[in-house]
Design a protein around this motif. Structure first.
Motif, PDB file in Angstrom:
ATOM      1  N   UNK A   1       0.683  -1.394   0.160  1.00 48.83           N
ATOM      2  CA  UNK A   1      -0.230   0.180   0.372  1.00 48.83           C
ATOM      3  C   UNK A   1       0.693   1.718  -0.021  1.00 48.83           C
ATOM      4  N   UNK A   2       1.890   1.216   0.637  1.00 52.38           N
ATOM      5  CA  UNK A   2       3.397   2.448   0.530  1.00 52.38           C
ATOM      6  C   UNK A   2       3.771   2.344  -0.534  1.00 52.38           C
ATOM      7  N   UNK A   3       3.767   1.258  -1.344  1.00 52.07           N
ATOM      8  CA  UNK A   3       4.475   1.683  -2.986  1.00 52.07           C
ATOM      9  C   UNK A   3       3.488   1.996  -3.279  1.00 52.07           C
ATOM     10  N   UNK A   4       1.971   1.852  -3.151  1.00 51.27           N
ATOM     11  CA  UNK A   4       0.618   2.622  -4.211  1.00 51.27           C
ATOM     12  C   UNK A   4       0.872   3.895  -3.986  1.00 51.27           C
TER      13      UNK A   4
ATOM     14  N   UNK B   1       9.268  -0.829  -2.778  1.00 55.07           N
ATOM     15  CA  UNK B   1       8.745  -1.552  -1.790  1.00 55.07           C
ATOM     16  C   UNK B   1       7.803  -2.287  -2.650  1.00 55.07           C
ATOM     17  N   UNK B   2       7.410  -2.440  -3.311  1.00 57.58           N
ATOM     18  CA  UNK B   2       6.520  -3.766  -3.824  1.00 57.58           C
ATOM     19  C   UNK B   2       7.461  -5.357  -4.118  1.00 57.58           C
TER      20      UNK B   2
ATOM     21  N   UNK C   1      -0.856  -8.758  -4.947  1.00 57.13           N
ATOM     22  CA  UNK C   1      -1.440  -6.936  -4.854  1.00 57.13           C
ATOM     23  C   UNK C   1       0.490  -6.407  -5.568  1.00 57.13           C
ATOM     24  N   UNK C   2       1.283  -6.976  -4.422  1.00 59.28           N
ATOM     25  CA  UNK C   2       2.299  -6.661  -5.345  1.00 59.28           C
ATOM     26  C   UNK C   2       3.047  -6.406  -6.305  1.00 59.28           C
ATOM     27  N   UNK C   3       3.349  -8.419  -6.536  1.00 60.99           N
ATOM     28  CA  UNK C   3       3.599  -8.655  -7.750  1.00 60.99           C
ATOM     29  C   UNK C   3       2.815  -7.812  -8.953  1.00 60.99           C
ATOM     30  N   UNK C   4       1.004  -7.470  -8.742  1.00 62.71           N
ATOM     31  CA  UNK C   4       0.518  -7.268  -9.924  1.00 62.71           C
ATOM     32  C   UNK C   4       0.835  -5.793  -9.956  1.00 62.71           C
ATOM     33  N   UNK C   5       0.658  -4.885  -9.047  1.00 60.63           N
ATOM     34  CA  UNK C   5       1.531  -3.454  -9.755  1.00 60.63           C
ATOM     35  C   UNK C   5       2.573  -3.935 -10.061  1.00 60.63           C
ATOM     36  N   UNK C   6       3.740  -4.598  -9.436  1.00 61.98           N
ATOM     37  CA  UNK C   6       5.006  -4.843 -10.058  1.00 61.98           C
ATOM     38  C   UNK C   6       4.796  -4.975 -11.413  1.00 61.98           C
TER      39      UNK C   6
END
Length: 129
Positions: free
Chosen positions: A83-86, A107-108, A118-123
């Motif tokens: 979330x902080x990465x977002x 962060x992701x 979620x982090x993998x998706x955002x990456x």
């Protein structure tokens, strides 16, 4: 394949949060739990104006909210890190964070190593763009 992940359910009432989830729920910075709007409203009707899950008082202070994020990140909470990465990727807005794509990707990556889907998706989305 048809089951929803654990994060799609409200931890208080254990009901599935309807889609679109951002419309029918909110993530609390204090505990990084996604709560359905029904449970939040029920808690307010009972006179509880703190977080219904962890009982932490809500704060309108940006510095206090960033500090809550940092506490969760320090405890290696993958959802908080993602979330902080977002917030870094899109700009923190109400948190006063500037857009910093390199920090968001760092962060992701950390959140993905800790198991955040979620982090993998955002990456993946960030590398595509």
């Amino acid at each position: 394949g048809l089951e929803r992940p654990e994060g799609d359910f409200c931890p208080i009432c254990t009901l599935a949060i309807p889609f679109p989830m951002d419309r029918y729920s909110s993530i609390n910075v204090c505990c990084m739990k996604r709560l359905c709007k029904g449970c939040v409203m029920a808690a307010k009707k009972r006179g509880m104006f703190d977080c219904p899950f962890c009982r932490t008082p809500y704060s309108n202070n940006n510095a206090a909210m960033v500090a809550m994020f940092q506490v969760r990140v320090g405890k290696k909470d993958p959802e908080a890190i993602a979330q902080l990465g977002y917030k870094h990727y899109h700009g923190g807005g109400n948190l006063g964070l500037r857009i910093d794509i390199r920090k968001a990707i760092e962060l992701w990556k950390e959140a993905a190593e800790l198991g955040s889907v979620k982090a993998l998706y955002n990456l993946g989305i960030s590398y595509e763009n």
